[in-house]
Design an enzyme around this catalytic site. Structure first.
Site, PDB file in Angstrom:
ATOM      1  N   ASP A 105       0.755  -1.324   0.132  1.00  0.00           N
ATOM      2  CA  ASP A 105       0.145   0.033  -0.667  1.00  0.00           C
ATOM      3  C   ASP A 105       0.680   0.863   0.116  1.00  0.00           C
ATOM      4  O   ASP A 105       2.355   0.907   0.058  1.00  0.00           O
ATOM      5  CB  ASP A 105      -0.886   0.253   1.546  1.00  0.00           C
ATOM      6  CG  ASP A 105      -1.887  -0.350   0.988  1.00  0.00           C
ATOM      7  OD1 ASP A 105      -2.246  -1.442   0.495  1.00  0.00           O
ATOM      8  OD2 ASP A 105      -2.432  -0.656   1.690  1.00  0.00           O
TER       9      ASP A 105
ATOM     10  N   ASP B 270      -9.142  -4.758   2.330  1.00  0.00           N
ATOM     11  CA  ASP B 270      -7.741  -5.468   1.664  1.00  0.00           C
ATOM     12  C   ASP B 270      -7.919  -7.426   2.399  1.00  0.00           C
ATOM     13  O   ASP B 270      -6.757  -8.080   1.988  1.00  0.00           O
ATOM     14  CB  ASP B 270      -6.821  -4.945   2.470  1.00  0.00           C
ATOM     15  CG  ASP B 270      -6.124  -3.413   2.015  1.00  0.00           C
ATOM     16  OD1 ASP B 270      -5.924  -3.634   0.775  1.00  0.00           O
ATOM     17  OD2 ASP B 270      -5.229  -2.990   2.337  1.00  0.00           O
TER      18      ASP B 270
END
Length: 1140
Positions: free
Chosen positions: A396, A721
């Site tokens: 990320d 996620d």
């Protein structure tokens, strides 16, 4: 990610059985029965029994706004009456149970039986004392004292067995203790926000009591049952309770049922969650294979030894010397046979490396403990070692590569592009008021900016960081957002559309004093600007904003901001008439015709240590890819700052949309070949949805494009996620910013949210792998030598030069101590200078094979020299061909001693496996190693000098000791000689321990001990179960391997090759829907047959522990008809049989 406007709910607890309501208006029973009702029934029941939620609050002496007073006596009383909010842990295994388990080892059982037979026979004296005629070899030296001492050998074997068992049990016990410590740490980490005495505080989940008012936000796991008092757009994923994977919408006064049920339905879940890795970790696969090979060899050798001894004896006694078999001689013959049998078993014991599982365990446990210091909280032990093989990291951006301290640095306001924060006086008052209201009201009220804790530090940002950046902008304009919020408290908000990965925007509707409505919106600029048809000009009046104005604005304002690495957010509003009231559920019409107030550029600076960490990764052969929701220019700018991409290289930066167009065929299905064209060059994936992240990870893992299968690590913090974290080989969740759902799906939690901690994890992972290799190099040298010595010695002299007890001692040095010494080597930076090993690299490289065979040659030469001409060199009696109970000879003692000395010095050689010259390098950084080598040496002196009969040793003189040590030291010199031989010349050396296809764990093995071994054990036992839970296992192994090779499994060479990823994505549960009814794209029936296969690819979604308030997240249950969350223990496993 986004925030649910804090939904308050009531935590009710139903643990304690005692039901005296005491001074509260509800008893435990009433609360429990209330919690067992669902939705509307519950609302009706509340109305009938209590009136409304307010009334329940009054009965429980709490206030919906202020919460509990939070005084200690009050909390204590509540805990006593209603019980505590935690599930008592399973009792750990007692030490005795562990001892009993260690005794199950087959080789040990064989030894015990042999020892007991030998004991029994030594006490049995046949009546006929005429033993002269029985056996030749025994002639002469059998005197009374010696016969008395016959029991010693049996007793000594039993004693050493007891030693081995105690050591094993102790190791298991300490490992379990460590694991429990780890579990409880993970559990203490989970905090929850409640209101006490009007203050919002975070407390550990176990501290929540009945009557607490809790605040929940997007992505939380609900820690208790409760009633919903107020909130907006709350949806809960109750799949862990009901098996239904759709989110359940909740409205006020309904009750929410998260996972903690009265029966503690939580214990099963933990077990399921930890068993999600069906595929063995690389190391375990290789070790298992190696162990089976070695075990077979050992078995064959020991069988041959026994057969040769028995044949030699019978032929010699009955054929050559033509002795008749006399009944009174039977015990003597049996004793001989038992002795031969013991020698055979001893060969087997030495051949089988029982120390390997131990070494793996120690190495992993040690690493996990040390990784805590490096901010890695490891949740699944094998993740640590998998990390060493990682070839790709998908990271990320926000919070991992950057500091996650958002600040507004540029703004476009009233037709002017300000490159820094504008002066408040230059902004029109109307615009200013709209702007402050739009930011203050349209953000989660839990997001605040608090004064710094220390003088001179930066103000603290609490809550969603992007919103903090916007609130900071309001403060920089010298305005106060708190005043606005207190005028428009949360209860008055009319409707809230929370942020999620589909909308990419958040909107709040309020009712103005004249009964009309106003909606404030904020979100990703390209998305919100598409919906704007007006924009405020310099004097605060709206002017028309046409598509071509928008294109110009994108070029002139948004792209320049993005190229500076800024995240652009657009703030807008829209007014609605009071009647007719708009249809709030029709989102497309509501979120349209907006008036743009301003566009701001928010900077999130790159963490200072990240570029260096990424450089290390690239040097270590790991590709770092950035997957982010940001605009592509922002993403590219930050990727350049981090060093993920270097200008002038050949790489791809794609947006989610383009990525999807490139990987899908005309029918919209994802094709692996298309992904293979893209991923090797892809470095940045921008504006990506969670589904894209999952697709990319799955695509890289399933790719057969490279000769090695890629091992992918993923970092994530948001609820969305989850699927990618589970799919990846190693999932890293953020400890500070991560939601509970993400932590639950991950393998390792980064307690400081920092990318450079991932590099530490790689280092530790590689270190585990190297430690095991070092241990193997040492272990196998000893094995080869000991087996050959015992075997040839037995064949030539009818007696093994190394006795059973001595062998067991050598085994103890090799296995237990060496694994401790070599498995605890600390990692060094040099580990990051080589490429990852990958799945196909054999465990024992050519260099190691050269070392093993080289040292074995040295040791064998010396031992055989000593065995056959030793008595002449030292001028002592020969120990060969001694009768049955003869006293120990100096000759054999010297052989034993020399053998042990050579092992000790070879242990130092084993510290290096890549053919380095300096084997002492960094030896003092590892105190355990030094202690063990010196300790073993000391014990060896005691054994030789005072071991006497049990150890078959006779004391040696000083000069004999000097020779033994001198020969041992020769190992170090010989090590240098071996290092000089170039490995490249030795083409004939084979490597061993290679993994070819993906080895799955055979079905019966997974089912076998689900019950008695808890998950920590499972992770480690997996290897051990195989090892030597029984030689009979080898047959199963062969069967399984054959099954894998047979045509049955051709389809599994590329796992899931038949299930196109498309079915997976279009699977109804996987579509990210937002309140539209979803039409399954494929008929559910054809998913039936894939479900079994897919259960390998997607772990069961027991997002366990409690339930998740997912706003409209994704949930990865493979198929509700095979709901993986049924609570039969081990249910995820049963899928394998359906696919076979």
């Amino acid at each position: 990610m986004g925030d649910m406007t804090n939904s308050d709910f009531y935590s009710k607890n139903q643990r304690n059985e005692s039901s005296h309501g005491g001074e509260f208006g509800c008893t435990l029973e009433e609360l429990r029965s209330l919690m067992e009702l669902r939705s509307t029934e519950a609302v009706v029941k509340i109305k009938e029994t209590y009136g409304d939620t307010e009334a329940i609050c009054r009965r429980l002496k709490t206030s919906p706004i202020e919460g509990l007073p939070g005084t200690a006596p009050d909390l204590e009383k509540r805990k006593q009456i209603f019980g505590q909010n935690f599930i008592p842990p399973k009792k750990p295994k007692t030490f005795l149970q562990l001892v009993w388990e260690a005794l199950q080892d087959v080789t040990l059982i064989i030894l015990e039986i042999a020892a007991i037979i030998s004991l029994g026979l030594s006490f049995y004296h046949p009546p006929g004392e005429s033993q002269e005629g029985c056996a030749t070899a025994q002639a002469g030296s059998e005197d009374e004292g010696e016969a008395e001492a016959g029991w010693i050998e049996g007793a000594a074997i039993l004693l050493s067995v007891i030693c081995v068992v105690l050591v094993t049990a102790f190791n298991d016990w300490s490992k379990e203790k460590q694991f429990r410590g780890l579990q409880s740490r993970i559990e203490q980490e989970q905090k929850f926000t409640v209101i006490r005495a009007g203050q919002v505080v975070q407390i550990p989940v176990a501290e929540i009591v009945v009557g607490d008012i809790a605040q929940i936000k997007y992505g939380d796991l609900l820690p208790a049952d409760g009633l919903f008092i107020q909130g907006n757009d709350l949806k809960i994923d109750e799949s862990s309770l009901t098996g239904e994977s759709d989110q359940v919408r909740k409205s006020a006064a309904m009750e929410m049922q998260p996972l903690k049920s009265a029966e503690g339905g939580d214990a099963d879940d933990k077990k399921k969650a930890n068993m999600h890795k069906k595929e063995k970790s690389v190391l375990q696969g290789k070790l298992t294979k190696l162990a089976v090979q070695i075990g077979k060899a050992g078995l064959v050798m020991s069988a041959i030894t026994v057969i040769i001894l028995v044949l030699y004896f019978t032929v010699d006694t009955f054929v050559v010397n033509k002795k008749p078999w006399l009944p009174e001689c039977t015990p003597v013959y049996v004793q001989y046979f038992v002795k031969f049998f013991i020698i055979g078993v001893t060969v087997l014991v030495v051949a089988v490396p029982e120390g390997l599982p131990l070494a793996v365990t120690i190495s992993l446990a040690y690493s996990v403990k040390k990784m805590m210091k490096d901010n890695n909280l490891v949740r699944h032990l094998d993740a640590c070692e998998t990390m060493g093989n990682a070839t790709a990291i998908c990271s990320d951006k926000t919070g991992t590569l950057t500091t996650n301290r958002m600040t507004v640095v540029q703004a476009y306001l009233g037709d002017v592009h300000y490159k820094e924060i504008p002066d408040p006086s230059s902004i029109n008052a109307k615009t200013m008021e709209l702007l402050v209201n739009a930011i203050a009201i349209n953000s989660a009220y839990t997001t605040k900016i608090l004064p710094p804790e220390k003088e001179g530090a930066l103000p603290r940002q609490v809550g969603n960081k992007t919103e903090c950046g916007l609130l900071g902008f309001v403060l920089d304009l010298k305005q106060d957002y708190d005043a606005v919020r207190s005028q428009m408290p949360e209860e008055k908000l009319y409707k809230v559309y929370t942020f999620n990965s589909v909308r990419k925007s958040m909107s709040t509707v309020i009712k103005l004093p004249d009964e009309s409505f106003r909606m404030y919106s904020k979100g990703a600029s390209e998305i919100v600007l598409k919906k704007c048809c007006k924009i405020l000009n310099g004097s605060g009046e709206p002017r028309v904003f046409r598509p071509r104005d928008r294109d110009e604005m994108v070029k002139k304002v948004i792209e320049p901001m993005a190229c500076d690495g800024l995240r652009t957010i657009c703030v807008a509003y829209r007014d609605f008439p009071s009647s007719p009231e708009p249809d709030w559920d029709n989102e497309n019409d509501i979120l349209n015709d907006l008036t743009c107030i301003c566009v701001v550029g928010i900077e999130d600076p790159v963490r200072p240590e990240v570029p260096e960490a990424i450089r290390k990764c690239q040097r270590a052969g790991i590709t770092v890819r950035m997957v982010t929701g940001d605009n592509i220019n922002t993403a590219r700018a930050i990727a350049i700052k981090c060093g993920i991409i270097h200008p002038g290289e050949d790489f791809l930066c794609l947006e989610g949309k383009e990525f999807n167009q490139r990987i899908r065929n005309e029918k919209g299905e994802i094709e692996q070949e298309r992904i293979d064209k893209i991923w090797p060059k892809l470095r940045v994936l921008a504006r990506s949805s969670p589904t894209d992240k999952h697709t990319l990870v799955k695509g890289i893992i399933d790719s057969t494009h490279t000769e090695q299968r890629q091992v992918v690590a993923v970092t994530g913090d948001g609820t969305n996620d989850g699927p990618a974290l589970k799919k990846a080989d190693v999932g890293f969740a953020m400890g500070i910013a991560g939601t509970d759902v993400a932590k639950e799906a991950s393998d390792i939690i980064l307690t400081d949210d920092n990318f450079s901690s991932i590099v530490k994890a790689v280092m530790w992972g590689r270190n585990v792998y190297d430690s095991i290799s070092k241990f193997l190099q040492f272990q196998l040298t000893v094995n080869v030598v000991a087996v050959i010595v015992a075997f040839t010695g037995a064949c030539i002299t009818q007696d093994s030069p190394l006795k059973a007890v001595q062998m067991l001692w050598v085994n103890l040095i090799m296995d237990t101590f060496a694994s401790l010494a070599l498995a605890t080597e600390p990692p060094t930076e040099t580990l990051l200078l080589r490429k990852p090993y990958g799945r196909n690299k054999p465990l024992i490289s050519r260099t190691m094979m050269k070392n093993i065979l080289g040292h074995a040659v040295y040791q064998l030469t010396l031992i055989f020299t000593l065995l056959f001409v030793g008595e002449k060199m030292f001028e002592i009696d020969s120990g060969r061909n001694a009768p049955l109970h003869s006293p120990p000879s100096e000759h054999y003692t010297i052989i034993f001693n020399t053998f042990v000395m050579m092992q000790l010095f070879n242990e130092i050689n084993a510290r290096k496996i890549h053919g380095e010259r300096n084997v002492f390098d960094g030896i003092f950084r590892n105190p355990i190693f030094c202690t063990i080598v010196l300790g073993t040496f000391a014990i060896q002196i005691v054994i030789v000098q005072f071991g006497g009969k049990p150890f078959s040793c006779s004391p040696l003189q000083l000069d004999q000791w000097m020779w033994c040590i001198f020969i041992g030291l020769g190992e170090l010199v010989w090590g240098q000689v071996i290092a000089t031989i170039p490995t490249s010349r030795l083409k004939f050396l084979k490597e061993a321990g290679r993994l070819t296809q993906k080895e799955e764990i055979p079905e019966e093995e997974l089912n076998e001990d689900v019950e008695e071994i808890d998950h920590a054990e499972r992770e480690l036992r997996r290897g051990q179960i195989l090892w030597f839970r029984g030689l009979n296992r080898i047959q199963t192994q062969i069967r399984v391997v054959k099954a894998f090779r047979s045509s049955l499994y051709e389809g599994l060479e590329k796992p899931e090759s038949r299930t196109s990823i498309h079915n997976f994505m279009a699977h109804p549960e996987f579509r990210i829907e937002d309140s539209q009814p979803h039409i399954p794209l494929i008929d559910d029936t054809d998913l039936e047959d894939d479900a079994a296969l897919k259960q390998n690819s997607s772990p069961p979604s027991s997002l366990n522990k409690n339930n998740s308030a997912i706003d409209s997240g994704i949930n990865l249950t493979t198929d509700t008809s095979k709901s993986a969350t049924s609570s039969s223990p081990g249910s995820p496993i049963h899928s394998l049989e359906t696919s076979l």
